[in-house]
Design a protein around this motif. Structure first.
Motif, PDB file in Angstrom:
ATOM      1  N   SER A  25       0.841  -1.201   0.000  1.00 16.78           N
ATOM      2  CA  SER A  25       0.000   0.000   0.000  1.00 16.78           C
ATOM      3  C   SER A  25       0.874   1.248   0.000  1.00 16.78           C
ATOM      4  O   SER A  25       1.784   1.380   0.830  1.00 16.78           O
ATOM      5  CB  SER A  25      -0.920   0.014   1.223  1.00 16.78           C
ATOM      6  N   VAL A  26       0.616   2.167  -0.919  1.00 20.46           N
ATOM      7  CA  VAL A  26       1.396   3.397  -1.044  1.00 20.46           C
ATOM      8  C   VAL A  26       0.466   4.549  -1.397  1.00 20.46           C
ATOM      9  O   VAL A  26      -0.720   4.349  -1.711  1.00 20.46           O
ATOM     10  CB  VAL A  26       2.489   3.269  -2.137  1.00 20.46           C
ATOM     11  N   SER A  27       1.018   5.746  -1.352  1.00 17.11           N
ATOM     12  CA  SER A  27       0.335   6.939  -1.866  1.00 17.11           C
ATOM     13  C   SER A  27       1.222   7.547  -2.942  1.00 17.11           C
ATOM     14  O   SER A  27       2.445   7.533  -2.831  1.00 17.11           O
ATOM     15  CB  SER A  27       0.104   7.966  -0.757  1.00 17.11           C
ATOM     16  N   PHE A  28       0.598   8.078  -3.968  1.00 16.66           N
ATOM     17  CA  PHE A  28       1.338   8.780  -5.015  1.00 16.66           C
ATOM     18  C   PHE A  28       0.978  10.253  -4.921  1.00 16.66           C
ATOM     19  O   PHE A  28      -0.198  10.625  -4.983  1.00 16.66           O
ATOM     20  CB  PHE A  28       0.985   8.226  -6.394  1.00 16.66           C
ATOM     21  N   ALA A  29       2.005  11.094  -4.727  1.00 20.25           N
ATOM     22  CA  ALA A  29       1.784  12.533  -4.559  1.00 20.25           C
ATOM     23  C   ALA A  29       2.314  13.288  -5.768  1.00 20.25           C
ATOM     24  O   ALA A  29       3.445  13.050  -6.210  1.00 20.25           O
ATOM     25  CB  ALA A  29       2.486  13.021  -3.292  1.00 20.25           C
ATOM     26  N   ILE A  30       1.505  14.190  -6.292  1.00 25.28           N
ATOM     27  CA  ILE A  30       1.947  15.020  -7.408  1.00 25.28           C
ATOM     28  C   ILE A  30       1.398  16.431  -7.222  1.00 25.28           C
ATOM     29  O   ILE A  30       0.221  16.632  -6.878  1.00 25.28           O
ATOM     30  CB  ILE A  30       1.520  14.418  -8.766  1.00 25.28           C
TER      31      ILE A  30
END
Length: 381
Positions: free
Chosen positions: A296-301
């Motif tokens: 499980s991860v988060s992708f930040a942009i």
């Protein structure tokens, strides 16, 4: 910002450089008030000549840490070392540390020059030395012609300059700034940020500032420590903090950010894909990470890294369709709030390079959003 000034090395340079890099050392500092932990095991090293910002929301512990550096509060545990000397048991009036307070705290019954002369006089400097020092400081902050005025006869920016001159008149080893721009309006604040940095760098004084204003910290500091609940979450240069946040907290606290939740699909040495229910296609990241399949991860942009177009991009990954729901116009750029089919909202910055450029898009337009494979960061915490 320029990097912090370094002391010129003597001999092989290692002892001098180590001393400069650890000019202020905060080692395992903890502060409790009746069982409440305000500062929790904070350790930092601050370089000689550096402007260092403690950034965080109200109640995060940054002001308590600043007061311990000033000697106004005694640590429950840990040690503060300035230029090789422990400061824990030295009273505030004997420390080579001065603070510029948020309210400036100028003496209302004294003139500008009397305010600046107060510190050197208390240090029992000779009268001619005090006069010379006052003249130098007022010239430095461009307040010489206001020397005979009282604080109430000055503007907010002028009062700030006098407060700074008073704080540095005794040549402190460490200058502390407590929310230095809080009392100024936005336009004056932007102007004074640059002026204050230039003065501090000219004096080559080591400076630690406390602020809740992200723009202020990013504009003024060589390095920033982001604080939350009494702890340091991340330390780095302004661009490191902004471009490479180490957690969701830092990513969301600094500036605006789009976050996509998901799990790792492909985990290769040269790329990673993230499967997110918010996206119609996988998110493609053009480098490997320390992780595993299914993690499980988060992708930040950041919004400025997201491109907006009416036509579908040719790329296979990192694109999604949505409808413009809100538009915020800021003059130099517009921010589009785009609602995806999944229900998620994505922010996209559009630079207004020419007049009326933002008329390319309007409310309820169906648009495509896309980004490059190196534009975002994968967060595991």
């Amino acid at each position: 910002m320029n990097q912090a000034t370094q002391t010129a090395p003597a001999g092989n340079g290692k002892p001098e450089k180590a001393k400069a890099d650890n000019y202020v050392r905060i080692e395992g500092i903890r502060k409790e008030f009746d069982g409440f932990v305000a500062v929790d095991d904070v350790s930092l090293s601050i370089r000689k000549g550096e402007i260092f910002a403690l950034l965080g929301a109200s109640g995060c512990g940054k002001s308590t840490l600043l007061r311990m550096l000033a000697g106004f509060e005694k640590p429950t545990a840990g040690e503060i070392i300035l230029d090789g000397q422990s400061m824990n048991n030295i009273p505030p009036y004997d420390q080579a540390v001065n603070m510029m307070f948020q309210s400036y705290a100028l003496f209302p019954h004294m003139t500008v020059e009397q305010n600046v002369a107060f510190g050197p006089t208390q240090k029992k400097m000779p009268k001619d030395e005090v006069a010379r020092r006052v003249e130098e400081m007022l010239a430095l902050v461009q307040m010489s012609k206001f020397a005979k005025r009282k604080p109430h006869q000055l503007s907010g920016g002028q009062q700030q300059r006098v407060a700074l001159a008073r704080a540095v008149a005794t040549s402190p080893k460490l200058l502390l700034l407590d929310e230095p721009m809080a009392a100024l309006d936005k336009k004056l604040r932007s102007q004074m940020q640059i002026e204050l940095v230039n003065i501090v760098e000219r004096l080559n004084v080591t400076c630690i500032m406390v602020t809740h204003d992200q723009e202020e910290a990013m504009t003024m500091a060589h390095r920033v420590a982001v604080m939350d609940a009494g702890r340091i979450r991340q330390v780095g240069t302004p661009d490191e903090i902004y471009e490479q946040p180490n957690s969701r907290f830092t990513a969301e606290f600094i500036g605006s950010v789009n976050l996509f939740e998901g799990r790792i699909g492909e985990d290769e040495t040269d790329h990673v894909t993230i499967l997110s229910p918010q996206m119609e296609t996988p998110i493609y990241v053009g480098h490997g990470i320390t992780g595993y399949d299914g993690m499980s991860v988060s992708f930040a942009i950041r919004p400025e890294k997201v491109h907006i177009d009416k036509d579908e991009p040719a790329q296979k990954y990192n694109k999604v369709r949505g409808v413009i729901e809100e538009i915020a116009y800021f003059g130099s750029h517009s921010v589009y709030h785009v609602r995806l089919q999944s229900g998620a909202k994505v922010l996209c910055n559009f630079v207004n390079m020419k007049r009326w450029a933002s008329e390319n898009f309007t409310w309820n337009d169906v648009v495509w959003l896309s980004w490059n494979d190196n534009s975002g960061v994968v967060l595991t915490s």
